[in-house]
Scaffold this active site. Structure first.
Site, PDB file in Angstrom:
ATOM      1  N   ASN A 172     -14.234   0.294   1.720  1.00  0.00           N
ATOM      2  CA  ASN A 172     -14.219   1.753   1.692  1.00  0.00           C
ATOM      3  C   ASN A 172     -14.626   2.182   0.286  1.00  0.00           C
ATOM      4  O   ASN A 172     -13.815   2.141  -0.624  1.00  0.00           O
ATOM      5  CB  ASN A 172     -12.808   2.251   2.049  1.00  0.00           C
ATOM      6  CG  ASN A 172     -12.668   3.748   1.895  1.00  0.00           C
ATOM      7  OD1 ASN A 172     -13.650   4.465   1.757  1.00  0.00           O
ATOM      8  ND2 ASN A 172     -11.419   4.226   1.910  1.00  0.00           N
ATOM      9  N   LYS A 188     -15.304   5.016  -0.801  1.00  0.00           N
ATOM     10  CA  LYS A 188     -14.840   6.365  -1.162  1.00  0.00           C
ATOM     11  C   LYS A 188     -16.000   7.154  -1.784  1.00  0.00           C
ATOM     12  O   LYS A 188     -17.152   6.951  -1.401  1.00  0.00           O
ATOM     13  CB  LYS A 188     -13.621   6.277  -2.074  1.00  0.00           C
ATOM     14  CG  LYS A 188     -12.529   5.378  -1.467  1.00  0.00           C
ATOM     15  CD  LYS A 188     -11.207   5.448  -2.148  1.00  0.00           C
ATOM     16  CE  LYS A 188     -10.234   4.519  -1.436  1.00  0.00           C
ATOM     17  NZ  LYS A 188      -8.888   4.579  -1.997  1.00  0.00           N
ATOM     18  N   GLY A 193      -4.773   2.317  -4.473  1.00  0.00           N
ATOM     19  CA  GLY A 193      -5.318   2.600  -5.793  1.00  0.00           C
ATOM     20  C   GLY A 193      -4.314   2.512  -6.927  1.00  0.00           C
ATOM     21  O   GLY A 193      -4.585   2.942  -8.040  1.00  0.00           O
ATOM     22  N   GLU A 220      -6.205   9.805   2.003  1.00  0.00           N
ATOM     23  CA  GLU A 220      -6.787  10.789   1.075  1.00  0.00           C
ATOM     24  C   GLU A 220      -7.302  11.994   1.845  1.00  0.00           C
ATOM     25  O   GLU A 220      -7.263  13.126   1.353  1.00  0.00           O
ATOM     26  CB  GLU A 220      -7.906  10.133   0.243  1.00  0.00           C
ATOM     27  CG  GLU A 220      -7.308   9.213  -0.820  1.00  0.00           C
ATOM     28  CD  GLU A 220      -8.184   8.026  -1.192  1.00  0.00           C
ATOM     29  OE1 GLU A 220      -9.391   8.034  -0.908  1.00  0.00           O
ATOM     30  OE2 GLU A 220      -7.635   7.077  -1.789  1.00  0.00           O
ATOM     31  N   HIS A 230      -7.992   8.574   6.879  1.00  0.00           N
ATOM     32  CA  HIS A 230      -7.563   7.961   5.621  1.00  0.00           C
ATOM     33  C   HIS A 230      -6.551   8.882   4.940  1.00  0.00           C
ATOM     34  O   HIS A 230      -6.662  10.103   5.016  1.00  0.00           O
ATOM     35  CB  HIS A 230      -8.775   7.730   4.712  1.00  0.00           C
ATOM     36  CG  HIS A 230      -8.440   6.898   3.524  1.00  0.00           C
ATOM     37  ND1 HIS A 230      -7.839   7.427   2.411  1.00  0.00           N
ATOM     38  CD2 HIS A 230      -8.573   5.572   3.292  1.00  0.00           C
ATOM     39  CE1 HIS A 230      -7.632   6.451   1.529  1.00  0.00           C
ATOM     40  NE2 HIS A 230      -8.063   5.315   2.052  1.00  0.00           N
ATOM     41  N   GLU A 259      -2.019   1.323   5.770  1.00  0.00           N
ATOM     42  CA  GLU A 259      -2.173   1.551   4.333  1.00  0.00           C
ATOM     43  C   GLU A 259      -1.006   2.371   3.804  1.00  0.00           C
ATOM     44  O   GLU A 259      -1.033   3.614   3.868  1.00  0.00           O
ATOM     45  CB  GLU A 259      -3.482   2.305   4.059  1.00  0.00           C
ATOM     46  CG  GLU A 259      -4.720   1.554   4.467  1.00  0.00           C
ATOM     47  CD  GLU A 259      -5.935   2.002   3.662  1.00  0.00           C
ATOM     48  OE1 GLU A 259      -6.558   1.137   3.046  1.00  0.00           O
ATOM     49  OE2 GLU A 259      -6.225   3.213   3.636  1.00  0.00           O
ATOM     50  N   SER A 296      -4.559  -1.652  -2.609  1.00  0.00           N
ATOM     51  CA  SER A 296      -4.603  -2.552  -3.765  1.00  0.00           C
ATOM     52  C   SER A 296      -4.851  -4.016  -3.385  1.00  0.00           C
ATOM     53  O   SER A 296      -4.311  -4.925  -4.018  1.00  0.00           O
ATOM     54  CB  SER A 296      -3.333  -2.415  -4.609  1.00  0.00           C
ATOM     55  OG  SER A 296      -3.242  -1.103  -5.140  1.00  0.00           O
TER      56      SER A 296
HETATM   57  P1  PGA Z   1      -7.533   0.480  -2.789  1.00  0.00           P
HETATM   58  O1  PGA Z   1      -7.884   1.516  -1.621  1.00  0.00           O
HETATM   59  O2  PGA Z   1      -7.950  -0.887  -2.302  1.00  0.00           O
HETATM   60  O3  PGA Z   1      -8.326   0.942  -3.959  1.00  0.00           O
HETATM   61  O4  PGA Z   1      -6.049   0.550  -3.011  1.00  0.00           O
HETATM   62  C1  PGA Z   1      -7.691   1.152  -0.285  1.00  0.00           C
HETATM   63  C2  PGA Z   1      -8.048   2.314   0.598  1.00  0.00           C
HETATM   64  O5  PGA Z   1      -7.778   3.459   0.244  1.00  0.00           O
HETATM   65  O6  PGA Z   1      -8.614   2.116   1.688  1.00  0.00           O
END
Ligand code: PGA
Length: 255
Positions: free
Chosen positions: A9, A11, A175, A99, A97, A169, A216
């Site tokens: 992903n 983003k 993140g 976000e 997601h 998640e 992460s």
């Molecule tokens: P990250 O993001 O691996 O940077 O923690 C995962 C995600 O949001 O899908």
């Protein structure tokens, strides 16, 4: 047997030129890993780079997806992208997601509409669920995640449900560099995700759906997740922007 699926992903990262550079650096390794048939590898660039990325990997088993869609098929929805537009370029789409839930007001209801629009276009949804820190600390993980699952899968037929990928998640792990523990994530997936699928459909469906862990994930911690019986791959953010890291994570899925 569920084949693990590792999705990158990206983003809101990578211009077309940067996307080309990243894909060139990892394409051969990813193609070899995907060709084993032991892992599904998916790249989800921003909309603007999907066509370029799809072109670069079209002669490989690497799959391409989008990070969002709008549920209406077309019309006066400025700034939105319809499932048919994605379907020309890729096979997957990330839906719900955290976000998008957090910054763009997505709800279980909008997630459900988006899943239906994706399925109607024969896109394979990667549906994200997960509790935030406050919910986790309040002991609400099970309730929150099973509620998100019920909302997402509302009125989805069993055969369609079996093709959906779910990404667990935990929001506090995204993140932050603070991943969940493998066993901890496995418990939530086994109970709140597969358990809810078994209630909504049946045990066979619960055992068919592929469930990723996300939050992460790195080459350092990925083995712990892939060793879990209920975890079938990963949804990778930050580490998917580093060619060597993403290849290492996909390689771990093949082992
Ligand atoms: P990250 O993001 O691996 O940077 O923690 C995962 C995600 O949001 O899908």
């Amino acid at each position: 047997m569920r084949i693990p699926i590792v999705a990158g992903n990206w983003k809101m990262n990578k211009t077309i030129a940067e996307a080309r550079e990243l894909v060139s650096a990892m394409k051969n390794d990813l193609a070899q890993l995907a060709a084993t048939g032991k892992v599904t590898v998916v790249l989800c660039p921003p909309f603007t780079a999907i066509e370029q990325v799809a072109g670069l990997v079209h002669d490989t088993p690497i799959k391409v997806g989008a990070q969002n869609l709008f549920w209406e098929p077309k019309g006066a929805f400025t700034g939105e992208i319809a499932s048919a537009m994605i379907g020309e370029l890729g096979e997957y789409v990330i839906i719900g997601h955290s976000e998008r839930r957090q910054y763009f007001g997505e709800t279980d209801e909008s997630v459900n509409k988006k899943i239906k629009a994706a399925l109607a276009q024969r896109l394979q949804p990667i549906v994200c669920v997960g509790e935030n820190l406050a919910q986790n600390e309040a002991g609400q993980t099970q309730t929150v995640v099973s509620g998100q699952m019920r909302g997402a899968f509302k009125d989805i037929a069993r055969d369609d449900a079996r093709g959906i990928v779910v990404a667990y998640e935990p929001v506090w792990a995204i993140g932050t560099g603070k991943a969940a523990s493998g066993p901890g994530a496995n418990v939530v997936i086994a109970s709140a995700i597969r358990g809810t699928l078994a209630e909504l459909y049946d045990d066979a469906t619960a055992q068919t759906v592929r469930v990723q862990y996300g939050g992460s994930v790195s080459p350092k911690n990925v083995a712990e997740f892939f060793a879990q019986p209920d975890i079938d791959g990963a949804l990778v953010g930050g580490a998917s922007l580093v060619a060597g890291d993403f290849v290492a994570i996909c390689r771990a899925a093949v082992k």
